[in-house]
Structure formats: C-alpha cells, structure tokens
Design an enzyme around this catalytic site. Structure first.
Site, mmCIF file in Angstrom:
data_model
loop_
_atom_site.group_PDB
_atom_site.id
_atom_site.type_symbol
_atom_site.label_atom_id
_atom_site.label_comp_id
_atom_site.label_asym_id
_atom_site.label_seq_id
_atom_site.Cartn_x
_atom_site.Cartn_y
_atom_site.Cartn_z
ATOM 1 N N ARG A 54 1.007 -1.092 -0.007
ATOM 2 C CA ARG A 54 -0.071 -0.041 -0.210
ATOM 3 C C ARG A 54 0.862 1.290 -0.028
ATOM 4 O O ARG A 54 2.310 1.065 0.293
ATOM 5 C CB ARG A 54 -0.964 -0.096 0.995
ATOM 6 N N GLY A 55 0.195 2.524 -0.049
ATOM 7 C CA GLY A 55 0.782 3.530 -0.348
ATOM 8 C C GLY A 55 1.189 3.784 -2.011
ATOM 9 O O GLY A 55 1.276 2.652 -2.683
ATOM 10 N N ALA A 56 0.704 5.094 -2.248
ATOM 11 C CA ALA A 56 0.828 5.132 -3.624
ATOM 12 C C ALA A 56 1.675 4.657 -4.561
ATOM 13 O O ALA A 56 1.490 4.181 -5.563
ATOM 14 C CB ALA A 56 0.275 6.665 -3.877
ATOM 15 N N ARG A 97 -7.663 -0.768 -6.619
ATOM 16 C CA ARG A 97 -8.096 0.292 -5.697
ATOM 17 C C ARG A 97 -8.129 1.693 -6.502
ATOM 18 O O ARG A 97 -7.536 1.811 -7.584
ATOM 19 C CB ARG A 97 -6.946 0.649 -4.676
ATOM 20 N N ASP A 245 -2.182 10.512 -2.369
ATOM 21 C CA ASP A 245 -2.534 9.527 -3.330
ATOM 22 C C ASP A 245 -3.040 10.126 -4.751
ATOM 23 O O ASP A 245 -2.637 9.376 -5.734
ATOM 24 C CB ASP A 245 -4.057 8.651 -2.786
ATOM 25 N N ASN A 255 -5.706 12.374 0.389
ATOM 26 C CA ASN A 255 -4.812 11.556 1.271
ATOM 27 C C ASN A 255 -5.514 10.920 2.346
ATOM 28 O O ASN A 255 -6.649 10.852 2.476
ATOM 29 C CB ASN A 255 -3.592 12.433 1.796
ATOM 30 N N LYS A 256 -4.884 9.973 3.086
ATOM 31 C CA LYS A 256 -5.775 9.162 4.060
ATOM 32 C C LYS A 256 -6.637 9.983 4.741
ATOM 33 O O LYS A 256 -6.451 11.076 5.460
ATOM 34 C CB LYS A 256 -4.477 8.530 4.850
HETATM 35 O O1 MRU Z 1 -4.573 3.112 2.199
HETATM 36 P P1 MRU Z 1 -3.086 3.365 2.199
HETATM 37 O O2 MRU Z 1 -2.569 2.978 3.275
HETATM 38 O O3 MRU Z 1 -2.648 2.955 0.773
HETATM 39 O O4 MRU Z 1 -2.945 5.007 2.074
HETATM 40 C C1 MRU Z 1 -1.771 5.361 2.218
HETATM 41 C C2 MRU Z 1 -1.486 7.070 2.182
HETATM 42 O O5 MRU Z 1 -2.494 7.516 2.323
HETATM 43 C C3 MRU Z 1 -0.351 7.686 1.729
HETATM 44 O O6 MRU Z 1 -0.319 8.671 2.653
HETATM 45 C C4 MRU Z 1 -0.149 7.989 0.194
HETATM 46 O O7 MRU Z 1 -0.557 6.804 -0.274
HETATM 47 C C5 MRU Z 1 1.052 8.368 0.040
HETATM 48 S S1 MRU Z 1 2.331 7.134 0.300
HETATM 49 C C6 MRU Z 1 3.905 8.000 -0.206
#
Ligand code: MRU
Length: 358
Positions: A54-56, A97, A245, A255-256
């Site tokens: 996970r994470g963009a 996703r 994201d 973002n999250k």
């Molecule tokens: O649901 P996730 O854990 O994939 O969410 C991740 C985030 O919100 C991060 O802040 C974002 O993807 C940037 S990662 C460098």
C-alpha cells in the site's frame, strides 16, 4: 538489491527476483515480518486491494511488476494475442483500488512501453515489460531521494513534525515521500521530534510509520489522531508533512482519511502544511479534488477493533479511506523537481513543462 539502506533490518517493500514478485506483507507489521512470493495476477490484485502492499508509489511499482506476473505465462503467445491479454490484465489490476493515481499511471506507462517496443514475439514483449517495471522501480528510489533533498530544508533543529498515515519507506521502494526529508535531516544529525498519528481505522501510522522511524533511529512519538490539534495548541508542532494518493490540477490533495482535519488544525494554528509526492502522483487530468474517486472500504474496519466487534450489531457505518484537502490549506507540494507553491494550477502545469513524469 539494497533499496532501503536506512533500514537494513526490514526487507524491501517490493522485490523482483528470478522472474518472481516478492511483497512484504504490511498488514502483519510490526509484529511479524513476512515476505511472500506473489505468483498470479489475482494474487497481486488481492495484495493491493487488501493493503498488503500500500501507499501510492508502492502500489504503482507493484502493479508494474504485477503485469509481468500476469504476462509470464503468455510468452509463447503471438504479438496480437499477447496485447489482447495485456490490456485485459492491466484493466483488471487497475480496478484493485481507485484513489492512488500511481496505479493507473504505472499501468499506462507499461502499456505504452509495450506498444512502442520493437519486440515481435511474446517472449520479447515480456522482457520489455520486465525492463520497464524495473525502470519504474529504480526511478521510485531516486525520486524519493530527490524529494528528501528538496524537503530537507523544511526540518528545523529542535522542531516538531507531525505526519499522518504512512508515506514512508514502506509506502515506496525508497526512503518514502513525507519521510524522505525526515530521513535526510536525521542522517545529517539534525535533532527534531516526529509525531505519528495512529491513523484510524487501519493504523498505518502506529503499525508502519512509528515502526519504520523507530527502526531508523528517529525520535518518534505515537499519538491518536484526535490528539494532533492539542499538541499543536501546546506549540509542539512546527511543521506538518504528509503524503498523497492524488493531487488534482488545482492543487487539491487526496490523502488518508483524517488528513483534512490535520490541515484545518494546522491552518488554525499557523503551522505550515506540506505534501510530499513524486510527480507521478500529480494528476492534471483531474481538475479538482471533488472529481477524485474516494475509496469506500468495508464496514468491519470501523465496527471492529483488532478483529473484535466494538459497535452494536446492525450499526450503519461509513468508511471512506481518503479525504480531500483543498489547496487553500496547502503550504507547498514537495516533488522531485522542487517545492510547488500557490498559485498551484499554474505552477503544477509549469512543473510538467519542466519534465515531470507525465
Ligand atoms: O490506504 P493506504 O495505506 O494505501 O494509504 C496511504 C496513504 O494515504 C499515503 O499517505 C499515500 O499513499 C502516500 S504514500 C507515499
């Protein structure tokens, strides 16, 4: 390949070895460190969907290799048959996703590379795909390092930095995006404190950010999401830096979930609010944040805690995984090409003219 030199005790988030994709299962961190071979396109889809990777930026790299995993059995196919399957698999992976644009970006780039390759057989096309996925992977490492160089000056000696979710090494294949300036400043011996929001409901801040920063030797303190404004009021936070994201053309930032509340509080207390991302997370085709598709996840993530139900049976639940912070609350966007500030619409467009990863 030693891609995460600052945290040698953690395996790489993503590794491609002997034509096999290995993913570090982030749902089991920090208690268990499990690396799994991901040997079918369905398994890659599930790993992305279930947040094992996970994470963009990491999602983008995993999807690029995921296409290689998908096409490995098609090496005997004719060029036409290969392309038909390639497009099907890319569309399938793209559905894992919706919010992180890096997923779509990486798949589009892989398709474009295959279409432009001089390869004629399935085997040659497969080799071209692997080569491009490796390039996307290598670039991710380099982009994180550059974000660190540009963001490093934001970290002041003796200061306090708040971050939300995990935009760290675990969310990328390098030193992270929001964490890159932190790792750079720490390496230079700058003393500062980091506060990591725990990030309900899936606790990426507690399980991943607090963990990797602690492993890296940084001074990190874990707080619950609701504590952040109180710490700001006490003067403990001098800077907020988060990942994203997807950034819309006008500078609105997805973002999250919880990031918006942090940004509003930061504005109230006059604390700079920065967003860090590679230019592959900038989506100029999406005009405004309101146009970004926000992933809605299952109710159990909210109605349960550590696998135990906490809410009454039959309770209505909302679980949007991301929120959108309007650009008016954003002080700057730290990219590999430098820091973009308002007016975002014009300055983001100029960044692409300067050679951002379109
Ligand atoms: O649901 P996730 O854990 O994939 O969410 C991740 C985030 O919100 C991060 O802040 C974002 O993807 C940037 S990662 C460098």
């Amino acid at each position: 390949m030693a891609l995460q030199p600052h945290q040698s005790n953690l395996p790489p988030t993503i590794e491609w070895r002997d034509d096999t994709l290995y993913l570090l299962d982030q749902t089991r961190l920090p208690l268990e460190t499990v690396v799994e071979a991901t040997d079918s396109v369905e398994a890659v889809w599930r790993a992305i969907h279930e947040l094992r990777v996970r994470g963009a930026p990491a999602i983008g790299v995993a999807a690029a290799y995921g296409l290689c995993v998908a096409m490995r059995p098609e090496r005997q196919a004719s060029r036409d048959a290969f392309f038909a399957r390639l497009e099907q698999h890319a569309a399938y992976l793209d559905s894992a996703r919706p919010t992180a644009v890096n997923l779509h970006w990486a798949l589009e780039r892989m398709l474009a590379h295959a279409r432009g390759a001089s390869a004629r057989t399935g085997a040659e096309l497969y080799d071209a795909l692997v080569e491009e996925a490796r390039r996307i992977h290598r670039e991710d490492v380099e982009l994180c390092a550059k974000i660190g160089e540009h963001g490093r000056a934001l970290i002041e000696a003796g200061g306090g930095v708040l971050t939300h979710c995990n935009a760290g090494a675990l969310a990328t294949t390098g030193i992270g995006t929001a964490t890159a300036p932190l790792y750079c400043a720490h390496r230079e011996g700058v003393p500062f404190r980091v506060y990591a929001d725990e990030t309900r409901p899936l606790l990426q801040g507690a399980r991943l950010t607090a963990y990797e920063l602690q492993q890296g030797g940084l001074d990190v303190t874990l707080i619950t999401d609701s504590m952040a404004p109180a710490l700001m009021a006490q003067g403990l936070i001098d800077l907020v830096i988060v990942g994203t994201d997807r950034v819309a053309a006008n500078g609105d930032v997805a973002n999250k979930i919880g990031t918006l509340g942090v940004a509003i509080a930061a504005k109230h207390f006059g604390i700079p609010f920065y967003v860090a991302c590679p230019s592959s997370t900038l989506d100029l085709r999406t005009a405004r944040g309101a146009d970004i598709v926000i992933e809605e996840r299952g109710a159990d993530e909210v109605a349960q805690l550590a696998g135990r139900r906490t809410a009454p049976e039959g309770m209505k639940v909302r679980n949007p995984a991301f929120d959108v912070t309007p650009h008016a609350l954003v002080t700057g966007i730290v990219t590999e090409l430098g820091i973009v500030r308002a007016p975002f619409e014009a300055n983001l467009a100029a960044l692409f003219a300067k050679g951002a990863a379109a």
